[in-house]
Design a protein around this motif. Structure first.
Motif, PDB file in Angstrom:
ATOM      1  N   ILE A   5       0.954  -1.057   0.088  1.00  0.00           N
ATOM      2  CA  ILE A   5      -0.077  -0.150   0.047  1.00  0.00           C
ATOM      3  C   ILE A   5       1.016   1.094  -0.014  1.00  0.00           C
ATOM      4  O   ILE A   5       1.863   1.344   0.694  1.00  0.00           O
ATOM      5  N   GLU A   6       0.382   2.058  -0.860  1.00  0.00           N
ATOM      6  CA  GLU A   6       1.259   3.564  -0.594  1.00  0.00           C
ATOM      7  C   GLU A   6       0.192   4.524   0.025  1.00  0.00           C
ATOM      8  O   GLU A   6      -0.913   4.629  -0.458  1.00  0.00           O
ATOM      9  N   ALA A   7       0.918   5.412   0.768  1.00  0.00           N
ATOM     10  CA  ALA A   7       0.012   6.231   1.224  1.00  0.00           C
ATOM     11  C   ALA A   7       0.651   7.392   1.479  1.00  0.00           C
ATOM     12  O   ALA A   7       1.998   7.820   1.529  1.00  0.00           O
ATOM     13  N   ASP A   8      -0.094   8.740   1.906  1.00  0.00           N
ATOM     14  CA  ASP A   8       0.517  10.020   2.206  1.00  0.00           C
ATOM     15  C   ASP A   8       1.215   9.826   3.678  1.00  0.00           C
ATOM     16  O   ASP A   8       2.266  10.487   3.958  1.00  0.00           O
ATOM     17  N   ILE A   9       0.298   9.290   4.724  1.00  0.00           N
ATOM     18  CA  ILE A   9       0.568   9.308   6.139  1.00  0.00           C
ATOM     19  C   ILE A   9       0.124   8.039   6.558  1.00  0.00           C
ATOM     20  O   ILE A   9      -0.782   7.513   6.576  1.00  0.00           O
ATOM     21  N   CYS A  10       1.158   7.256   7.307  1.00  0.00           N
ATOM     22  CA  CYS A  10       0.773   6.161   7.973  1.00  0.00           C
ATOM     23  C   CYS A  10       1.054   6.427   9.332  1.00  0.00           C
ATOM     24  O   CYS A  10       2.064   6.681   9.953  1.00  0.00           O
ATOM     25  N   VAL A  11      -0.126   6.092  10.189  1.00  0.00           N
ATOM     26  CA  VAL A  11       0.060   6.142  11.722  1.00  0.00           C
ATOM     27  C   VAL A  11      -0.044   4.806  12.471  1.00  0.00           C
ATOM     28  O   VAL A  11      -0.741   3.887  12.117  1.00  0.00           O
ATOM     29  N   ILE A  12       1.242   4.803  13.352  1.00  0.00           N
ATOM     30  CA  ILE A  12       1.395   3.443  14.041  1.00  0.00           C
ATOM     31  C   ILE A  12       0.741   3.630  15.521  1.00  0.00           C
ATOM     32  O   ILE A  12       1.381   4.274  16.230  1.00  0.00           O
ATOM     33  N   GLY A  13      -0.500   3.083  15.899  1.00  0.00           N
ATOM     34  CA  GLY A  13      -0.969   2.982  17.139  1.00  0.00           C
ATOM     35  C   GLY A  13      -2.259   3.816  17.167  1.00  0.00           C
ATOM     36  O   GLY A  13      -2.609   4.991  16.583  1.00  0.00           O
ATOM     37  N   GLY A  14      -3.421   3.226  17.417  1.00  0.00           N
ATOM     38  CA  GLY A  14      -4.587   3.612  17.641  1.00  0.00           C
ATOM     39  C   GLY A  14      -5.139   4.205  18.801  1.00  0.00           C
ATOM     40  O   GLY A  14      -6.256   3.878  19.153  1.00  0.00           O
ATOM     41  N   GLY A  15      -4.393   4.906  19.670  1.00  0.00           N
ATOM     42  CA  GLY A  15      -4.842   5.574  20.838  1.00  0.00           C
ATOM     43  C   GLY A  15      -5.142   6.896  20.364  1.00  0.00           C
ATOM     44  O   GLY A  15      -5.172   7.173  19.400  1.00  0.00           O
ATOM     45  N   SER A  16      -5.278   7.704  21.479  1.00  0.00           N
ATOM     46  CA  SER A  16      -5.612   9.199  21.253  1.00  0.00           C
ATOM     47  C   SER A  16      -5.020  10.061  20.213  1.00  0.00           C
ATOM     48  O   SER A  16      -5.509  10.509  19.294  1.00  0.00           O
ATOM     49  N   GLY A  17      -3.622   9.910  20.388  1.00  0.00           N
ATOM     50  CA  GLY A  17      -2.734  10.703  19.613  1.00  0.00           C
ATOM     51  C   GLY A  17      -2.921  10.226  18.003  1.00  0.00           C
ATOM     52  O   GLY A  17      -2.976  11.003  16.995  1.00  0.00           O
ATOM     53  N   GLY A  18      -2.700   8.930  17.740  1.00  0.00           N
ATOM     54  CA  GLY A  18      -2.834   8.268  16.590  1.00  0.00           C
ATOM     55  C   GLY A  18      -4.091   8.559  15.815  1.00  0.00           C
ATOM     56  O   GLY A  18      -4.349   8.745  14.740  1.00  0.00           O
ATOM     57  N   LEU A  19      -5.099   8.140  16.666  1.00  0.00           N
ATOM     58  CA  LEU A  19      -6.733   8.361  16.160  1.00  0.00           C
ATOM     59  C   LEU A  19      -7.022   9.660  15.814  1.00  0.00           C
ATOM     60  O   LEU A  19      -7.354  10.068  14.509  1.00  0.00           O
ATOM     61  N   SER A  20      -6.396  10.764  16.318  1.00  0.00           N
ATOM     62  CA  SER A  20      -6.407  12.063  16.125  1.00  0.00           C
ATOM     63  C   SER A  20      -5.851  12.565  14.590  1.00  0.00           C
ATOM     64  O   SER A  20      -6.226  13.141  13.792  1.00  0.00           O
ATOM     65  N   VAL A  21      -4.662  12.074  14.639  1.00  0.00           N
ATOM     66  CA  VAL A  21      -3.837  12.211  13.222  1.00  0.00           C
ATOM     67  C   VAL A  21      -4.511  11.711  12.280  1.00  0.00           C
ATOM     68  O   VAL A  21      -4.846  12.309  11.104  1.00  0.00           O
ATOM     69  N   ALA A  22      -4.844  10.458  12.474  1.00  0.00           N
ATOM     70  CA  ALA A  22      -5.692   9.753  11.318  1.00  0.00           C
ATOM     71  C   ALA A  22      -6.878  10.288  10.676  1.00  0.00           C
ATOM     72  O   ALA A  22      -7.162  10.384   9.626  1.00  0.00           O
ATOM     73  N   ALA A  23      -7.706  10.533  11.708  1.00  0.00           N
ATOM     74  CA  ALA A  23      -9.002  11.200  11.389  1.00  0.00           C
ATOM     75  C   ALA A  23      -8.745  12.755  10.720  1.00  0.00           C
ATOM     76  O   ALA A  23      -9.338  12.791   9.569  1.00  0.00           O
ATOM     77  N   GLY A  24      -7.952  13.382  11.269  1.00  0.00           N
ATOM     78  CA  GLY A  24      -7.778  14.756  10.736  1.00  0.00           C
ATOM     79  C   GLY A  24      -6.890  14.560   9.431  1.00  0.00           C
ATOM     80  O   GLY A  24      -7.540  15.270   8.326  1.00  0.00           O
ATOM     81  N   ALA A  25      -5.924  13.733   9.156  1.00  0.00           N
ATOM     82  CA  ALA A  25      -5.319  13.570   7.872  1.00  0.00           C
ATOM     83  C   ALA A  25      -6.406  13.230   6.855  1.00  0.00           C
ATOM     84  O   ALA A  25      -6.305  13.738   5.673  1.00  0.00           O
ATOM     85  N   SER A  26      -6.868  11.993   7.178  1.00  0.00           N
ATOM     86  CA  SER A  26      -8.174  11.437   5.954  1.00  0.00           C
ATOM     87  C   SER A  26      -9.215  12.470   5.558  1.00  0.00           C
ATOM     88  O   SER A  26      -9.293  12.683   4.387  1.00  0.00           O
ATOM     89  N   GLN A  27      -9.787  13.295   6.508  1.00  0.00           N
ATOM     90  CA  GLN A  27     -10.583  14.189   6.266  1.00  0.00           C
ATOM     91  C   GLN A  27     -10.134  15.590   5.343  1.00  0.00           C
ATOM     92  O   GLN A  27     -10.836  16.243   4.695  1.00  0.00           O
ATOM     93  N   MET A  28      -8.755  15.724   5.663  1.00  0.00           N
ATOM     94  CA  MET A  28      -8.287  16.615   4.742  1.00  0.00           C
ATOM     95  C   MET A  28      -7.786  16.274   3.570  1.00  0.00           C
ATOM     96  O   MET A  28      -7.173  17.121   2.850  1.00  0.00           O
ATOM     97  N   GLY A  29      -7.866  15.040   3.131  1.00  0.00           N
ATOM     98  CA  GLY A  29      -7.723  14.547   1.830  1.00  0.00           C
ATOM     99  C   GLY A  29      -6.387  13.700   1.621  1.00  0.00           C
ATOM    100  O   GLY A  29      -6.128  13.305   0.474  1.00  0.00           O
ATOM    101  N   ALA A  30      -5.713  13.518   2.753  1.00  0.00           N
ATOM    102  CA  ALA A  30      -4.414  12.562   2.347  1.00  0.00           C
ATOM    103  C   ALA A  30      -4.921  11.092   2.537  1.00  0.00           C
ATOM    104  O   ALA A  30      -5.737  10.693   3.335  1.00  0.00           O
ATOM    105  N   ARG A  31      -4.185  10.398   1.775  1.00  0.00           N
ATOM    106  CA  ARG A  31      -4.287   9.023   1.721  1.00  0.00           C
ATOM    107  C   ARG A  31      -3.784   8.568   3.096  1.00  0.00           C
ATOM    108  O   ARG A  31      -2.516   8.565   3.347  1.00  0.00           O
TER     109      ARG A  31
END
Length: 477
Positions: A5-31
């Motif tokens: 898989i190729e992505a713009d951003i890959c987050v390792i860890g689904g705790g508070s910080g990781g979820l916040s990054v993933a949700a924000g990045a995806s909704q802003m158009g990043a893979r």
């Protein structure tokens, strides 16, 4: 064959910080790819903030029944249903879990991989049967309970915050090793639920907070029957037919022991870095966490780290704040930096203990004696606290002689809410006068903020010089 898989951003860890990054990045158009090997929501949802506050709420409810006669209400002795208590704790987790679920994040466009991640190079990880290449990575693996090498502990069944909420039945006598926020919150929660509790702490309890404010909490714990042993070192643990025996030595060398039914180890936390193969990505780290700069970049500039794994402030809200810093850097290439001047923390005992900025001791360590002003106001001087019978409390503000706010601490009911005035003031570089001039609704606990700030001007307003001026001006009608 492993898929790629190729992505713009890959987050390792689904705790508070990781979820916040993933949700924000995806909704802003990043893979966006999110990798989590355990339970979504991380420590906070499953083993930390959420279950601990739910258990505390149960304890506070039982204590309210005990205190009811003071308000003219006869309720009798509370009967605690342990099964119902734990059901409420897990029901609270379940109510919040959908917000952090893989299904929700997939709905936001995030690719979620349920597997352990390890770096295979500076720009690639492997997670299960998937290889992920990304322009940017974020390590958000959090922390785990530190279990000290106490002789005999491994042979005796013990709890950590990751296991105590799955106990199912309340202990009869809980011995807690550690007097930090986790240990003290669990001490009060269990004591209020009818459990005998002993706390063993190497130094003073809640050592990162102002001692004057800690004493407000200490007095309440002792009044409720918590057996506090401060200044002791645990030397050994022994399994017994009835549970455990914990041996300890005091600072003066005197030895002692306590027998309990269960033991809770709350001796701190350590960053979770094992198994990530950080070396393969050129990421420097120590036992204290991953090294990051002010922009949260690791030694591999393509990789960021947020939250507990960085070894700094171990708070859920700090991980969320870190997420915003990373989003600005990784997606928008803005040089956003972490600012720790206004980082708050709260211990959710009753009364609560909240702090932001510098304590008195920290300020005195860096400033001359005449440069500081320490402002205080007690809850006993607050009409709302009197009306509600919650007069055990104190606010303490640390300021310069020019009125610049350096820090504030509050020990009292709802301190976690009341401290927010000072968080904003410090973050926005307001002076004491801004809080003193605020119109506070009456009667509220928040008036303690205004009163403490107003006391900054008391020496000047009621000085002989002011009296002379008033008398002089009165001559003109």
């Amino acid at each position: 064959m492993a898929k790629s898989i190729e992505a713009d951003i890959c987050v390792i860890g689904g705790g508070s910080g990781g979820l916040s990054v993933a949700a924000g990045a995806s909704q802003m158009g990043a893979r966006t790819v999110l990798v989590e090997k355990g339970r979504m929501g991380g420590d906070c949802l499953n083993y930390g903030c959420v279950p601990s506050k739910a258990l505390l709420a149960c304890g506070h409810a039982a204590q309210a029944v005990r205190r009811a006669p003071a308000y003219g209400v006869t309720a009798g002795r509370p009967a605690v249903d342990a099964a119902a208590v734990y059901a409420r704790v897990h029901g609270t987790i379940a109510a919040i879990a959908p917000i952090d679920s893989a299904e929700r994040f997939e709905g936001l466009g995030v690719t979620v991989i349920a597997a352990a991640a390890r770096f295979t190079g500076p720009g690639e990880i492997e997670a299960g049967d998937t290889r992920v290449k990304a322009r940017r990575f974020v390590v958000a693996t959090g922390s785990s309970p530190f279990v000290p090498p106490i002789p005999g502990l491994a042979e005796a069944p013990y709890f950590t915050n990751e296991t105590i909420f799955a106990a199912g039945a309340l202990p009869t006598h809980l011995v807690i090793v550690g007097g930090g926020p986790i240990g003290i919150e669990m001490a009060q929660a269990h004591r209020q639920l009818g459990v005998a509790v002993s706390v063993l702490q190497k130094g003073a309890i809640l050592p990162k907070d102002d001692p004057e404010l800690v004493d407000v909490v200490r007095r309440r714990l002792i009044a409720e029957g918590v057996d506090l042993r401060e200044g002791v070192t645990v030397s050994a643990v022994e399994k017994t037919p009835r549970g455990v025996r914990v041996r300890f030595a005091a600072e003066d060398g005197a030895a002692g022991d306590i027998e309990g039914s269960h033991i809770l180890v709350a001796a701190g936390r350590r960053p979770t870095v094992g198994g990530l193969d950080l070396e393969a990505a050129g990421i420097a780290y120590t036992a204290k966490g991953i090294a990051v700069d002010a922009r949260l970049r690791t030694t591999n500039r393509r990789v960021f780290a947020v939250g507990d794994v960085t070894g700094g402030y171990q708070f859920t809200h700090m991980a969320g704040y870190h997420a915003g810093i990373v989003i600005r850097n990784a997606l928008f290439r803005l040089p956003a930096k972490v600012d720790t001047r206004a980082v708050p923390w709260v211990t959710y005992t009753s009364p609560e203990l909240a702090q932001v900025g510098l304590t008195e001791a920290a300020a005195r360590a860096t400033m001359a004696e005449g440069e500081l002003r320490i402002l205080r106001w007690t809850y006993a001087e607050n009409d709302r606290a009197q009306a509600e019978g919650e007069t055990d409390g104190l606010i303490k503000v640390v300021a310069t002689k020019g009125g610049r706010i350096l820090g504030a601490g509050i020990a009292g009911t709802h301190a976690g809410e009341t401290i927010q005035t000072w968080i904003l003031a410090i973050a926005q570089k307001l002076k004491v006068g801004a809080v003193a001039a605020m119109i506070a609704p009456y009667p509220t606990l928040g008036e303690v903020n205004k009163r403490a700030a107003g006391s900054f001007y008391t020496p000047t307003l009621f000085a002989p010089r002011t009296r002379k001026l008033v008398r002089f001006l009165s001559r003109f009608g």
